[in-house]
Scaffold this motif. Structure first.
Motif, PDB file in Angstrom:
ATOM      1  N   ILE A   9       0.833  -1.195   0.000  1.00  0.00           N
ATOM      2  CA  ILE A   9       0.000   0.000   0.000  1.00  0.00           C
ATOM      3  C   ILE A   9       0.871   1.250   0.000  1.00  0.00           C
ATOM      4  O   ILE A   9       0.602   2.216  -0.721  1.00  0.00           O
ATOM      5  CB  ILE A   9      -0.949   0.008   1.224  1.00  0.00           C
ATOM      6  CG1 ILE A   9      -1.999  -1.093   1.080  1.00  0.00           C
ATOM      7  CG2 ILE A   9      -1.634   1.378   1.367  1.00  0.00           C
ATOM      8  CD1 ILE A   9      -2.840  -1.302   2.317  1.00  0.00           C
ATOM      9  N   LYS A  10       1.920   1.238   0.802  1.00  0.00           N
ATOM     10  CA  LYS A  10       2.834   2.386   0.868  1.00  0.00           C
ATOM     11  C   LYS A  10       3.442   2.667  -0.506  1.00  0.00           C
ATOM     12  O   LYS A  10       3.510   3.817  -0.944  1.00  0.00           O
ATOM     13  CB  LYS A  10       3.942   2.122   1.888  1.00  0.00           C
ATOM     14  CG  LYS A  10       3.473   2.108   3.335  1.00  0.00           C
ATOM     15  CD  LYS A  10       4.622   1.779   4.270  1.00  0.00           C
ATOM     16  CE  LYS A  10       4.152   1.734   5.723  1.00  0.00           C
ATOM     17  NZ  LYS A  10       5.251   1.389   6.650  1.00  0.00           N
ATOM     18  N   LEU A  11       3.887   1.607  -1.170  1.00  0.00           N
ATOM     19  CA  LEU A  11       4.520   1.757  -2.480  1.00  0.00           C
ATOM     20  C   LEU A  11       3.515   2.256  -3.513  1.00  0.00           C
ATOM     21  O   LEU A  11       3.809   3.173  -4.297  1.00  0.00           O
ATOM     22  CB  LEU A  11       5.121   0.422  -2.932  1.00  0.00           C
ATOM     23  CG  LEU A  11       5.852   0.423  -4.285  1.00  0.00           C
ATOM     24  CD1 LEU A  11       7.011   1.410  -4.262  1.00  0.00           C
ATOM     25  CD2 LEU A  11       6.358  -0.987  -4.609  1.00  0.00           C
ATOM     26  N   LYS A  12       2.312   1.679  -3.525  1.00  0.00           N
ATOM     27  CA  LYS A  12       1.283   2.099  -4.474  1.00  0.00           C
ATOM     28  C   LYS A  12       0.870   3.552  -4.238  1.00  0.00           C
ATOM     29  O   LYS A  12       0.595   4.294  -5.182  1.00  0.00           O
ATOM     30  CB  LYS A  12       0.055   1.187  -4.350  1.00  0.00           C
ATOM     31  CG  LYS A  12       0.251  -0.199  -4.954  1.00  0.00           C
ATOM     32  CD  LYS A  12      -1.025  -1.009  -4.865  1.00  0.00           C
ATOM     33  CE  LYS A  12      -0.852  -2.366  -5.542  1.00  0.00           C
ATOM     34  NZ  LYS A  12      -2.103  -3.183  -5.459  1.00  0.00           N
ATOM     35  N   THR A  13       0.850   3.950  -2.978  1.00  0.00           N
ATOM     36  CA  THR A  13       0.468   5.323  -2.652  1.00  0.00           C
ATOM     37  C   THR A  13       1.476   6.313  -3.217  1.00  0.00           C
ATOM     38  O   THR A  13       1.103   7.331  -3.822  1.00  0.00           O
ATOM     39  CB  THR A  13       0.367   5.507  -1.125  1.00  0.00           C
ATOM     40  OG1 THR A  13      -0.637   4.628  -0.614  1.00  0.00           O
ATOM     41  CG2 THR A  13       0.003   6.954  -0.773  1.00  0.00           C
ATOM     42  N   LYS A  14       2.754   6.030  -3.035  1.00  0.00           N
ATOM     43  CA  LYS A  14       3.797   6.922  -3.548  1.00  0.00           C
ATOM     44  C   LYS A  14       3.737   6.994  -5.079  1.00  0.00           C
ATOM     45  O   LYS A  14       3.890   8.063  -5.670  1.00  0.00           O
ATOM     46  CB  LYS A  14       5.166   6.444  -3.087  1.00  0.00           C
ATOM     47  CG  LYS A  14       5.400   6.615  -1.589  1.00  0.00           C
ATOM     48  CD  LYS A  14       6.764   6.084  -1.175  1.00  0.00           C
ATOM     49  CE  LYS A  14       6.983   6.241   0.326  1.00  0.00           C
ATOM     50  NZ  LYS A  14       8.295   5.698   0.742  1.00  0.00           N
ATOM     51  N   ARG A  15       3.508   5.861  -5.711  1.00  0.00           N
ATOM     52  CA  ARG A  15       3.409   5.839  -7.173  1.00  0.00           C
ATOM     53  C   ARG A  15       2.182   6.632  -7.637  1.00  0.00           C
ATOM     54  O   ARG A  15       2.239   7.355  -8.638  1.00  0.00           O
ATOM     55  CB  ARG A  15       3.323   4.395  -7.662  1.00  0.00           C
ATOM     56  CG  ARG A  15       4.640   3.622  -7.552  1.00  0.00           C
ATOM     57  CD  ARG A  15       4.449   2.182  -7.950  1.00  0.00           C
ATOM     58  NE  ARG A  15       5.718   1.455  -7.949  1.00  0.00           N
ATOM     59  CZ  ARG A  15       5.819   0.134  -8.122  1.00  0.00           C
ATOM     60  NH1 ARG A  15       4.728  -0.601  -8.311  1.00  0.00           N
ATOM     61  NH2 ARG A  15       7.005  -0.445  -8.102  1.00  0.00           N
ATOM     62  N   THR A  16       1.091   6.473  -6.917  1.00  0.00           N
ATOM     63  CA  THR A  16      -0.130   7.205  -7.264  1.00  0.00           C
ATOM     64  C   THR A  16       0.079   8.702  -7.098  1.00  0.00           C
ATOM     65  O   THR A  16      -0.351   9.505  -7.936  1.00  0.00           O
ATOM     66  CB  THR A  16      -1.299   6.739  -6.377  1.00  0.00           C
ATOM     67  OG1 THR A  16      -1.529   5.340  -6.585  1.00  0.00           O
ATOM     68  CG2 THR A  16      -2.580   7.509  -6.714  1.00  0.00           C
ATOM     69  N   ARG A  25      -6.008  14.383  -4.450  1.00  0.00           N
ATOM     70  CA  ARG A  25      -6.529  13.397  -5.403  1.00  0.00           C
ATOM     71  C   ARG A  25      -5.998  11.996  -5.091  1.00  0.00           C
ATOM     72  O   ARG A  25      -6.703  10.994  -5.258  1.00  0.00           O
ATOM     73  CB  ARG A  25      -6.181  13.759  -6.842  1.00  0.00           C
ATOM     74  CG  ARG A  25      -7.108  13.038  -7.818  1.00  0.00           C
ATOM     75  CD  ARG A  25      -6.660  12.952  -9.252  1.00  0.00           C
ATOM     76  NE  ARG A  25      -6.122  14.151  -9.840  1.00  0.00           N
ATOM     77  CZ  ARG A  25      -5.817  14.237 -11.139  1.00  0.00           C
ATOM     78  NH1 ARG A  25      -6.040  13.202 -11.938  1.00  0.00           N
ATOM     79  NH2 ARG A  25      -5.287  15.342 -11.635  1.00  0.00           N
ATOM     80  N   THR A  26      -4.768  11.924  -4.615  1.00  0.00           N
ATOM     81  CA  THR A  26      -4.163  10.632  -4.297  1.00  0.00           C
ATOM     82  C   THR A  26      -5.004   9.850  -3.301  1.00  0.00           C
ATOM     83  O   THR A  26      -5.294   8.666  -3.497  1.00  0.00           O
ATOM     84  CB  THR A  26      -2.743  10.821  -3.744  1.00  0.00           C
ATOM     85  OG1 THR A  26      -1.901  11.358  -4.766  1.00  0.00           O
ATOM     86  CG2 THR A  26      -2.155   9.496  -3.263  1.00  0.00           C
ATOM     87  N   PHE A  27      -5.440  10.511  -2.225  1.00  0.00           N
ATOM     88  CA  PHE A  27      -6.176   9.776  -1.191  1.00  0.00           C
ATOM     89  C   PHE A  27      -7.638   9.554  -1.541  1.00  0.00           C
ATOM     90  O   PHE A  27      -8.238   8.565  -1.112  1.00  0.00           O
ATOM     91  CB  PHE A  27      -5.996  10.448   0.168  1.00  0.00           C
ATOM     92  CG  PHE A  27      -4.735   9.981   0.832  1.00  0.00           C
ATOM     93  CD1 PHE A  27      -4.752   8.910   1.714  1.00  0.00           C
ATOM     94  CD2 PHE A  27      -3.514  10.551   0.513  1.00  0.00           C
ATOM     95  CE1 PHE A  27      -3.584   8.439   2.283  1.00  0.00           C
ATOM     96  CE2 PHE A  27      -2.334  10.087   1.069  1.00  0.00           C
ATOM     97  CZ  PHE A  27      -2.364   9.022   1.964  1.00  0.00           C
ATOM     98  N   PHE A  28      -8.215  10.426  -2.339  1.00  0.00           N
ATOM     99  CA  PHE A  28      -9.557  10.164  -2.867  1.00  0.00           C
ATOM    100  C   PHE A  28      -9.479   8.928  -3.763  1.00  0.00           C
ATOM    101  O   PHE A  28     -10.318   8.027  -3.686  1.00  0.00           O
ATOM    102  CB  PHE A  28     -10.028  11.387  -3.647  1.00  0.00           C
ATOM    103  CG  PHE A  28     -11.518  11.459  -3.886  1.00  0.00           C
ATOM    104  CD1 PHE A  28     -12.389  10.495  -3.407  1.00  0.00           C
ATOM    105  CD2 PHE A  28     -12.049  12.527  -4.610  1.00  0.00           C
ATOM    106  CE1 PHE A  28     -13.765  10.582  -3.641  1.00  0.00           C
ATOM    107  CE2 PHE A  28     -13.411  12.621  -4.850  1.00  0.00           C
ATOM    108  CZ  PHE A  28     -14.264  11.648  -4.372  1.00  0.00           C
ATOM    109  N   TYR A  29      -8.453   8.879  -4.607  1.00  0.00           N
ATOM    110  CA  TYR A  29      -8.224   7.776  -5.537  1.00  0.00           C
ATOM    111  C   TYR A  29      -8.002   6.454  -4.785  1.00  0.00           C
ATOM    112  O   TYR A  29      -8.637   5.430  -5.079  1.00  0.00           O
ATOM    113  CB  TYR A  29      -7.005   8.115  -6.398  1.00  0.00           C
ATOM    114  CG  TYR A  29      -6.561   7.037  -7.366  1.00  0.00           C
ATOM    115  CD1 TYR A  29      -6.944   7.084  -8.708  1.00  0.00           C
ATOM    116  CD2 TYR A  29      -5.734   5.995  -6.960  1.00  0.00           C
ATOM    117  CE1 TYR A  29      -6.523   6.109  -9.607  1.00  0.00           C
ATOM    118  CE2 TYR A  29      -5.312   5.017  -7.847  1.00  0.00           C
ATOM    119  CZ  TYR A  29      -5.710   5.083  -9.167  1.00  0.00           C
ATOM    120  OH  TYR A  29      -5.294   4.110 -10.053  1.00  0.00           O
TER     121      TYR A  29
END
Length: 283
Positions: A9-16, A25-29
């Motif tokens: 999740i941490k990695l996907k969040t940074k990429r997003t 937008r990142t956290f809405f997404y």
């Protein structure tokens, strides 16, 4: 949540974050996809909340985005809009508590120590590496945000009268759907009844930009003339005050207090001004 899933999740969040460009937008997404319901246009429209509302340093954009996702999910889980509004406010409070434990503050200015309106301060933020601090925070908080979101949404919401949200009332008067009203419900009372920067203002900015996005008349940028027109009209009405507690003359300790305030005409003129902006702005 196990370590492998958390790290993923941490990695996907940074990429997003890198791909989408804004924390809001990142956290809405991220949370929309956690719940299985992507909302691309609505996610684009939350961009102006990055940097704490048009980069003014108020509540962190991560929280605005997360709260909107909670509102959308509250609507899907509830039998009626009133309950969805109450659940959105309650779950937003859970996520805010989680964020404050991680970041020590909900304010963008406190976290970044940057005045984004000052070009030199902004340049220092970008060149000194502070920018990467937001990426690190997003990655570290994402698993905790998801956990807090699920916990908040599972709570029983208690209220004496059907809940109202100032932000939802703005969306209603702007011709928004019940789902859109629920999406912004957690902004009530300065987000989660915190008394901070006005949630009704943010609702108006978001809806105005959403309508422009749907019409294909706007680029996906953090700040833009359309959103600025909303802020300018808001400041004119409030004499340049933005804190909910100062505008209302009080902080709300529970959902019923806020509901009664709105039912009694509290902020009615401001809500009317904010809901009329959509037809007045020049795209």
């Amino acid at each position: 949540m196990d370590l492998i899933k958390s790290n993923t999740i941490k990695l996907k969040t940074k990429r997003t974050f890198l791909k989408k460009g804004t924390c809001s937008r990142t956290f809405f997404y991220i949370l929309n996809r956690e719940f299985g319901h992507p909302k691309e246009q609505e996610e684009i429209a939350i961009d102006p909340m990055a940097g704490g509302i048009l980069q003014q340093g108020y509540q962190c954009g991560m929280l605005w985005g997360a709260s909107m996702a909670l509102g959308a999910e509250s609507f899907r889980r509830s039998e009626n809009l009133n309950h969805a509004i109450g659940l959105a406010i309650k779950s937003t409070q859970y996520v805010m508590d989680s964020f404050k434990k991680r970041a020590k503050s909900i304010e963008c200015a406190d976290i970044t120590n940057t005045d984004f309106s000052n070009k030199w301060s902004f340049a220092k933020y970008m060149l000194s590496g502070k920018f990467y601090g937001c990426f690190k925070l997003a990655g570290r908080w994402a698993p905790e945000a998801i956990k807090a979101a699920h916990e908040g949404l599972s709570q029983k919401v208690e209220y004496k009268t059907p809940p109202l949200s100032c932000a939802s009332e703005v969306i209603k008067k702007m011709g928004g759907t019940k789902e859109e009203m629920a999406m912004v419900a957690g902004f009530a009372g300065g987000m989660g009844l915190s008394g901070d920067a006005c949630g009704a203002l943010v609702a108006s900015i978001w809806k105005t930009k959403l309508d422009a996005v749907r019409e294909g008349n706007i680029k996906t940028t953090i700040s833009d003339p359309v959103s600025q027109q909303v802020v300018d009209a808001f400041y004119k009405e409030t004499d340049y005050e933005i804190e909910c507690s100062a505008i209302c003359g009080k902080r709300f300790t529970n959902i019923d207090e806020h509901t009664e305030f709105i039912k009694s005409g509290g902020c009615s003129k401001l809500i009317q001004v904010l809901s009329a902006i959509d037809n007045a702005v020049q795209v």
